[in-house]
Design a protein around this motif. Structure first.
Motif, PDB file in Angstrom:
ATOM      1  N   UNK A 208       0.804  -1.212   0.000  1.00  0.00           N
ATOM      2  CA  UNK A 208       0.000   0.000   0.000  1.00  0.00           C
ATOM      3  C   UNK A 208       0.835   1.258   0.000  1.00  0.00           C
ATOM      4  N   UNK A 209       1.411   1.633   1.141  1.00  0.00           N
ATOM      5  CA  UNK A 209       2.079   2.937   1.232  1.00  0.00           C
ATOM      6  C   UNK A 209       3.447   3.026   0.577  1.00  0.00           C
ATOM      7  N   UNK A 210       4.105   1.893   0.309  1.00  0.00           N
ATOM      8  CA  UNK A 210       5.457   1.967  -0.253  1.00  0.00           C
ATOM      9  C   UNK A 210       5.418   2.571  -1.648  1.00  0.00           C
ATOM     10  N   UNK A 211       6.084   3.693  -1.875  1.00  0.00           N
ATOM     11  CA  UNK A 211       6.082   4.307  -3.215  1.00  0.00           C
ATOM     12  C   UNK A 211       6.613   3.337  -4.271  1.00  0.00           C
ATOM     13  N   UNK A 212       6.038   3.371  -5.446  1.00  0.00           N
ATOM     14  CA  UNK A 212       6.424   2.451  -6.504  1.00  0.00           C
ATOM     15  C   UNK A 212       7.910   2.560  -6.821  1.00  0.00           C
ATOM     16  N   UNK A 213       8.438   3.771  -6.810  1.00  0.00           N
ATOM     17  CA  UNK A 213       9.821   3.965  -7.204  1.00  0.00           C
ATOM     18  C   UNK A 213      10.787   3.369  -6.190  1.00  0.00           C
ATOM     19  N   UNK A 214      10.315   3.166  -4.951  1.00  0.00           N
ATOM     20  CA  UNK A 214      11.186   2.642  -3.899  1.00  0.00           C
ATOM     21  C   UNK A 214      11.120   1.118  -3.773  1.00  0.00           C
ATOM     22  N   UNK A 215      10.252   0.511  -4.516  1.00  0.00           N
ATOM     23  CA  UNK A 215      10.050  -0.936  -4.353  1.00  0.00           C
ATOM     24  C   UNK A 215      11.175  -1.731  -5.012  1.00  0.00           C
ATOM     25  N   UNK A 216      11.559  -2.792  -4.330  1.00  0.00           N
ATOM     26  CA  UNK A 216      12.518  -3.752  -4.869  1.00  0.00           C
ATOM     27  C   UNK A 216      11.805  -5.100  -4.931  1.00  0.00           C
ATOM     28  N   UNK A 217      11.070  -5.263  -6.009  1.00  0.00           N
ATOM     29  CA  UNK A 217      10.115  -6.362  -6.158  1.00  0.00           C
ATOM     30  C   UNK A 217      10.778  -7.539  -6.875  1.00  0.00           C
ATOM     31  N   UNK A 218      11.065  -8.596  -6.110  1.00  0.00           N
ATOM     32  CA  UNK A 218      11.718  -9.777  -6.694  1.00  0.00           C
ATOM     33  C   UNK A 218      10.833 -10.460  -7.720  1.00  0.00           C
TER      34      UNK A 218
END
Length: 429
Positions: free
Chosen positions: A235-245
Motif C-alpha cells: 500500500x504505502x510503499x512508493x512504486x519507485x522505492x520498491x525492490x520487487x523480486x
C-alpha cells in the motif's frame, strides 16, 4: 499394413491390463489424475505391491542405496549378461497414470512372457532379465530429475543425492527410511537397458501409428535462480522505492519465452515452478525462486541460449532494482540411443506389422542417464492427442499391449541369441 506374424513370446493382454489397473490405484483418482510423488507414502505402497509381484513370480528383489527397486529373473545363470528393462512409477502432481508406470508394468509382463515361452520350449536363455523401477525420475519432489538412475550410472554422487531436499526441507535420505526403501544392495550395471514409455508428443497419434523409437535425446540446462529484493507493504510503499523480486521474475519469464522464438523449433524454454516469499497479497515479494529449463537437441544452441539467458537475468535484475543468485545448475547432454537396439526394435516391429517411427525425446528418461554406461533405448507407444503430465493422459489397452508385445519379442530375441543381436554385425543382419 502387412499381417502380423505370430509373436515369439506371447504376452497376456488381460494380465497386463489388470496390472496397469492395480498400480493405478496407488495415488490415482476417478478422473484419471495421478499423484504419486517419489518416496511418498503412496509411492511406498506402489513399491510394496511391485515387490509382492516380484515374490509371487520368483523374481529376486534388490534395493540399492538410492532406493532403485530391481526384480531379477535369472534364466541363464550367474555369469550370463543381464538385460535391464523398466521405467519409473513416481508421477507429477496431478499428472497422468501412464507416464512411467506403463514402462514398469510392460517390463514385468514382457519378462514373464519370455520366461513362460522359454519354459514351454525347454530352452535355456542366453541372458538374464532385470525389471527396474527408478527413484525420482520425475524430479517433481526432489531435484534434479533422473536422480536414481544418475546415481546408479555414476554421474551423481550418492551422498549428494541423499541430501537433496523437497520444498518442506525433507531429504531423500529421510524419505527412503520412512517408507522402508533405504536399501543396501549392490546391483551390477546391466549389459543393456530397454525402456518403454508413452510418447509424450502427438506425432504417433497424428500419423495413426502405434509404436515409435526414440533415436535422439535432447539436452537440458536447468537453473534454480533466486531474485532477491526487499519486503515492503504494497500500500504505502512508493512504486519507485520498491525492490520487487517477483517483478524481476516476470521480466525474465517473458524474455525466456521470446528467446525460444529466436531458434524456431530447436529450443524450448520454461519456468515450471515459481516460489515466492513471503507470498502475501499485501507484501512486496522479497524473494522469487525460478526453476528454469532450456532444452535443445543441439549442444551449440543450448550453449548460446544459456549465454543469452545470463544477459537477460542481469537485465531483469537491473530493471527491477534487485539482486540475484544462482542456487543450482543441472546439465544433461544431448545425444543418441544405441543403434543396435534401434535396429532390433525396427526388425521386431516390422515382423509385428507395425511401423517404428523415429522420434526425438525432448523430455528426460532414465535411459538417457544409463546411455553413458551401457547400450540403451527408449521406445514409445502413442498417447491420445499426445497428452502427458495431465489427468487426460491416456494410452489404450490395445496400444499398451502392442508395445508390450514388441518389447517381449525383443527380449526373446536377446534370450535366444544373446547380445550379438544388438551388436553392429547383428543389427545389420
Amino acid at each position: 499394413m502387412p499381417e502380423a506374424a505370430s509373436p515369439d513370446a506371447p504376452i497376456n493382454p488381460s494380465r497386463l491390463e489388470a496390472m496397469m489397473e492395480k498400480v493405478s490405484t496407488f495415488g490415482g483418482k476417478s478422473n484419471g489424475a495421478m499423484t504419486r510423488l517419489t518416496l511418498s507414502k503412496t509411492d511406498g505402497m506402489a513399491r510394496d505391491w511391485l515387490g509382492g509381484w516380484f515374490r509371487e513370480h520368483q523374481f529376486d528383489q534388490q534395493i540399492d542405496p538410492i532406493g532403485n527397486q530391481f526384480g531379477k529373473l535369472s534364466l541363464a545363470g550367474a555369469n550370463a549378461p543381464t538385460v535391464m528393462v523398466g521405467s519409473h512409477i513416481d508421477s507429477q502432481p496431478n499428472g497422468g497414470r501412464f507416464d512411467g508406470a506403463l514402462g514398469v508394468i510392460s517390463a514385468c509382463e514382457a519378462v514373464l512372457a519370455v520366461s513362460e515361452r522359454l519354459k514351454a520350449e525347454g530352452r535355456l536363455a542366453a541372458c538374464n532379465f532385470q525389471v527396474v523401477n527408478w527413484t525420482n525420475e520425475e524430479g517433481a519432489r526432489f531435484q534434479p530429475s533422473l536422480l536414481g538412475s544418475s546415481v546408479f550410472a555414476g554421474s551423481a554422487e550418492l551422498e549428494w543425492a541423499l541430501d537433496r531436499k523437497d520444498g518442506d526441507g525433507i531429504t531423500v535420505r529421510r524419505s527412503l527410511a520412512e517408507i522402508g526403501y533405504a536399501g543396501t544392495d549392490k546391483v551390477e550395471r546391466p549389459d543393456a537397458l530397454i525402456e518403454l514409455h508413452i510418447e509424450g508428443d502427438g506425432k504417433l497419434f497424428a500419423a495413426n501409428e502405434t509404436f515409435g523409437v526414440f533415436t535422439r535425446f535432447w539436452g537440458a540446462t536447468k537453473y534454480r535462480l533466486a531474485f532477491l529484493g526487499e519486503q515492503a507493504h504494497t500500500g504505502p510503499t512508493p512504486m519507485v522505492q520498491r525492490k520487487d523480486a517477483l517483478l524481476a521474475a516476470a521480466y525474465l519469464m517473458s524474455d525466456l519465452r521470446q528467446l525460444a522464438g529466436e531458434y524456431g523449433l530447436d529450443l524450448h524454454t520454461s519456468v515450471g515452478r515459481l516460489e515466492v516469499f513471503p507470498n502475501s497479497p499485501n507484501t512486496v515479494p522479497s524473494e522469487a525462486v525460478l526453476f528454469i529449463e532450456l532444452r535443445s537437441g543441439s549442444p551449440d544452441v543450448l550453449a548460446q541460449a544459456e549465454s543469452k539467458m545470463k544477459e537477460q537475468i542481469e537485465l531483469a535484475a537491473k530493471k527491477a532494482g534487485v539482486g540475484y543468485e544462482v542456487r543450482s545448475i543441472d546439465r544433461r547432454r544431448a545425444g543418441g540411443f544405441a543403434p543396435g537396439l534401434i535396429a532390433l526394435a525396427e526388425r521386431v516391429a516390422a515382423k509385428r506389422g507395425e511401423t517404428a517411427r523415429h522420434l526425438d525425446t525432448i523430455g528426460g528418461h532414465d535411459a538417457v542417464a544409463m546411455s553413458e554406461v551401457c547400450p540403451s533405448i527408449v521406445m514409445a507407444v502413442r498417447s491420445k492427442d499426445g497428452v502427458i503430465h495431465h489427468p487426460t493422459e491416456y494410452t489404450s489397452p490395445e496400444d499398451h499391449a502392442a508395445g508390450t508385445q514388441i518389447l517381449a519379442d525383443m527380449l526373446y530375441a536377446l534370450a535366444r541369441d544373446g547380445l550379438k543381436v544388438i551388436s553392429e554385425e547383428g543389427a545389420a543382419e
